[in-house]
Design a protein around this motif. Sequence first.
Motif, PDB file in Angstrom:
ATOM      1  N   SER A 127       0.821  -1.213   0.000  1.00 20.35           N
ATOM      2  CA  SER A 127       0.000   0.000   0.000  1.00 20.35           C
ATOM      3  C   SER A 127       0.855   1.264   0.000  1.00 20.35           C
ATOM      4  N   SER A 128       2.098   1.139   0.436  1.00 24.82           N
ATOM      5  CA  SER A 128       3.009   2.286   0.493  1.00 24.82           C
ATOM      6  C   SER A 128       3.609   2.643  -0.862  1.00 24.82           C
ATOM      7  N   GLN A 129       3.375   1.830  -1.849  1.00 21.23           N
ATOM      8  CA  GLN A 129       4.075   1.983  -3.135  1.00 21.23           C
ATOM      9  C   GLN A 129       3.506   3.125  -3.971  1.00 21.23           C
ATOM     10  N   ILE A 130       4.407   3.945  -4.460  1.00 22.48           N
ATOM     11  CA  ILE A 130       4.071   5.001  -5.405  1.00 22.48           C
ATOM     12  C   ILE A 130       4.997   4.879  -6.606  1.00 22.48           C
ATOM     13  N   LEU A 131       4.415   4.637  -7.761  1.00 26.02           N
ATOM     14  CA  LEU A 131       5.168   4.613  -9.010  1.00 26.02           C
ATOM     15  C   LEU A 131       4.732   5.806  -9.852  1.00 26.02           C
ATOM     16  N   LEU A 132       5.525   6.155 -10.830  1.00 27.94           N
ATOM     17  CA  LEU A 132       5.222   7.304 -11.680  1.00 27.94           C
ATOM     18  C   LEU A 132       4.955   6.855 -13.106  1.00 27.94           C
ATOM     19  N   VAL A 133       3.967   7.491 -13.726  1.00 24.60           N
ATOM     20  CA  VAL A 133       3.630   7.244 -15.126  1.00 24.60           C
ATOM     21  C   VAL A 133       3.545   8.586 -15.845  1.00 24.60           C
ATOM     22  N   ALA A 134       3.502   8.533 -17.167  1.00 26.36           N
ATOM     23  CA  ALA A 134       3.447   9.763 -17.947  1.00 26.36           C
ATOM     24  C   ALA A 134       2.227  10.593 -17.544  1.00 26.36           C
ATOM     25  N   LYS A 135       2.409  11.893 -17.432  1.00 25.82           N
ATOM     26  CA  LYS A 135       1.294  12.761 -17.040  1.00 25.82           C
ATOM     27  C   LYS A 135       0.328  12.921 -18.204  1.00 25.82           C
ATOM     28  N   ASP A 136      -0.937  13.214 -17.873  1.00 27.52           N
ATOM     29  CA  ASP A 136      -1.924  13.464 -18.917  1.00 27.52           C
ATOM     30  C   ASP A 136      -1.787  14.906 -19.393  1.00 27.52           C
ATOM     31  N   GLU A 137      -2.599  15.263 -20.372  1.00 30.28           N
ATOM     32  CA  GLU A 137      -2.472  16.579 -20.988  1.00 30.28           C
ATOM     33  C   GLU A 137      -3.090  17.689 -20.152  1.00 30.28           C
ATOM     34  N   LEU A 138      -3.925  17.322 -19.169  1.00 30.31           N
ATOM     35  CA  LEU A 138      -4.563  18.339 -18.354  1.00 30.31           C
ATOM     36  C   LEU A 138      -3.541  19.047 -17.473  1.00 30.31           C
ATOM     37  N   ALA A 139      -3.683  20.350 -17.341  1.00 26.57           N
ATOM     38  CA  ALA A 139      -2.774  21.118 -16.491  1.00 26.57           C
ATOM     39  C   ALA A 139      -2.997  20.735 -15.038  1.00 26.57           C
ATOM     40  N   GLN A 140      -1.935  20.458 -14.328  1.00 23.10           N
ATOM     41  CA  GLN A 140      -2.022  20.048 -12.933  1.00 23.10           C
ATOM     42  C   GLN A 140      -1.736  21.237 -12.027  1.00 23.10           C
ATOM     43  N   PRO A 141      -2.553  21.425 -10.982  1.00 21.51           N
ATOM     44  CA  PRO A 141      -2.223  22.486 -10.015  1.00 21.51           C
ATOM     45  C   PRO A 141      -0.982  22.084  -9.242  1.00 21.51           C
ATOM     46  N   GLY A 142      -0.419  23.001  -8.505  1.00 17.55           N
ATOM     47  CA  GLY A 142       0.776  22.687  -7.731  1.00 17.55           C
ATOM     48  C   GLY A 142       0.480  21.667  -6.648  1.00 17.55           C
ATOM     49  N   PRO A 143       1.515  21.073  -6.057  1.00 18.58           N
ATOM     50  CA  PRO A 143       1.317  20.082  -5.004  1.00 18.58           C
ATOM     51  C   PRO A 143       0.700  20.717  -3.764  1.00 18.58           C
ATOM     52  N   GLY A 144      -0.053  19.912  -3.003  1.00 22.13           N
ATOM     53  CA  GLY A 144      -0.659  20.384  -1.758  1.00 22.13           C
ATOM     54  C   GLY A 144      -0.142  19.576  -0.587  1.00 22.13           C
ATOM     55  N   SER A 297       3.392  -1.002 -16.860  1.00 26.58           N
ATOM     56  CA  SER A 297       2.570   0.209 -16.801  1.00 26.58           C
ATOM     57  C   SER A 297       3.210   1.402 -17.504  1.00 26.58           C
ATOM     58  N   SER A 298       4.297   1.166 -18.241  1.00 26.38           N
ATOM     59  CA  SER A 298       5.015   2.254 -18.929  1.00 26.38           C
ATOM     60  C   SER A 298       5.363   3.364 -17.945  1.00 26.38           C
ATOM     61  N   LEU A 299       6.265   3.045 -17.034  1.00 30.69           N
ATOM     62  CA  LEU A 299       6.620   3.953 -15.947  1.00 30.69           C
ATOM     63  C   LEU A 299       7.438   5.146 -16.434  1.00 30.69           C
ATOM     64  N   TRP A 300       7.366   6.211 -15.649  1.00 36.08           N
ATOM     65  CA  TRP A 300       8.193   7.394 -15.868  1.00 36.08           C
ATOM     66  C   TRP A 300       9.472   7.252 -15.052  1.00 36.08           C
ATOM     67  N   SER A 301      10.617   7.572 -15.651  1.00 41.05           N
ATOM     68  CA  SER A 301      11.893   7.542 -14.950  1.00 41.05           C
ATOM     69  C   SER A 301      12.281   8.949 -14.526  1.00 41.05           C
ATOM     70  N   SER A 302      12.415   9.158 -13.201  1.00 41.54           N
ATOM     71  CA  SER A 302      12.816  10.482 -12.716  1.00 41.54           C
ATOM     72  C   SER A 302      14.279  10.751 -13.004  1.00 41.54           C
ATOM     73  N   TYR A 303      15.054   9.697 -13.305  1.00 45.80           N
ATOM     74  CA  TYR A 303      16.470   9.885 -13.635  1.00 45.80           C
ATOM     75  C   TYR A 303      16.633  10.239 -15.117  1.00 45.80           C
ATOM     76  N   TYR A 304      16.031   9.429 -15.982  1.00 42.96           N
ATOM     77  CA  TYR A 304      16.187   9.654 -17.420  1.00 42.96           C
ATOM     78  C   TYR A 304      15.227  10.720 -17.956  1.00 42.96           C
ATOM     79  N   LYS A 305      14.228  11.108 -17.146  1.00 40.23           N
ATOM     80  CA  LYS A 305      13.249  12.116 -17.532  1.00 40.23           C
ATOM     81  C   LYS A 305      12.525  11.718 -18.819  1.00 40.23           C
ATOM     82  N   ARG A 306      12.078  10.493 -18.843  1.00 39.59           N
ATOM     83  CA  ARG A 306      11.310  10.004 -19.994  1.00 39.59           C
ATOM     84  C   ARG A 306      10.431   8.839 -19.555  1.00 39.59           C
TER      85      ARG A 306
END
Length: 533
Positions: A127-144, A297-306
Amino acid sequence: MGGTTFISRDIVAARILAGEHLIIYNDHLLRIPASWLDAHPGGTLALLHFVGRDATDEIEAYHQDDTLSLISRYSIGRVELKESGWVPLLPPIMSGWVRKPVLGGKSEWFNEANVLRSSVNTELTPSSQILLVAKDELAQPGPGLDTLEPPPTNLSLAVQSQHSRAYKELHQRIVSAGLYKTPYLSGYGPEVLRYTFLGCMSAYTYSHNWLMTSAVFLGLMWHQLVFSAHDLGHMGVTHNWTIDRMLAIIIADFIGGLSIGWWVENHNVHHLVTNHPSHDPDIEHLPFFAISTSFFSSLWSSYYKRTMYFDRFAAIFVAMQHKLFYVVMAFARFNLYVNSYSFLLRKTWDTKRARGGRWAWGLEIAGIAFFWYWFGNILYGCGTWRKALAYLLVSHAVTSPLHVQIVLSHFSMSTADLGPTESFPHRQMRTTTDVICPSSLAFIHGGLHLQVTHHLFPRLPRHNLKRASALVKEFAKEQGLVYAEFGFLHGNAEVIGVLRGVADQVKLIGKVVDVEMKEAIERKSTNSGRKFD
């Protein structure tokens, strides 16, 4: 350390959201200015992954006393602690948020990826797991504030804090035992003789036109030299950054044709977020390898930025990855060239004091040019393009056992994300394993078969790892942690098993898709027939 103001967790969170990079070290709150974030010799990501967290263990594992004495200049006060220690926040980069400069010299939040949370709570996908995927086209507000709150975890903060305290005691035992002292004569003496012998044999056999024998000796020399370049990259030889980096450039760039600057940046991130699918570059090998179904899941790499797309091409390779493993490993050095030169190209316009300054970058460029001059002449001297190609492939394939050894220590271990609550020693021992080998053959592995101890104490001279590992095993037993180790053959079997398991999942998905497509076609045909009637 300076600063007597006590700062609450809520205030720390608010200041992070306002754009400050805050890290906890020995109960003090460090504010990392943007100028140092860019110039940090260990790389920017090494800092970003610990924003809002207690990074005491990591900081002390990676820095010498003279460097630690300078950290007080960044302290802006002390933090409020619970009985079990600091309650960690989730670093913004872990949820896809980074700061980017805008006009006027300021910076704003930028959403580079979307979050993929686990919908179940299992050993593989907690349940603690957070993975990253490509963002959608909608503009995202800043983090809260909710962005900085970690997901629920099965780990006890009190237990993890106890592991951390015990690790500090272990570290002091390592220091008191004198294990940070480099054994120059007994350690590097035999190695220098070995490098010289292999280099001379390569030159001698080449002069007699025994080209393939020469290629083998050259590959063996590269294989052995990498271990010393590794030590120097960790500042584990003279413990002086400038001297170690200059020696590392001579070995890695001038003799090996690889960028030590790239390797250090890459390797530091690997050590800090070991085996995290979205953040550890050392397990991000699509389209050729996937050691977890998370990569589907076609993950996003925070190192390679892709985005690491799991497309049809990747599916074909991954379905055969256990069969192609040793073939790919035989040519892994060519991938190191690509990563090295792309890194140096990116740094061409970097005018900051980053990763060693401009002199290190210039010396690396000179080293790469020198390497291809002498190695290019060797290839040209082979006489024909076929012989030159054979020399190139053989010399590079001979280094492949090194690449196999490296992945053995991690590919078969956990890739689950247990969140920022997990302590440094717990994560390293959960994601890393040793390769058991006789002392007489340790030189083949360069002593780095003791990866568990190396990951806990990355600056420790490689020749002292065996003595230190005995202390680490005692620590593991006392803290109820698993010290993983297996033989070389067993390790290979474990890795192949992991690769085969993921490959089988690809095939299963393919069968399900085929069945669904067949059913869809049949339904369409039936409906068409009814309309015709």
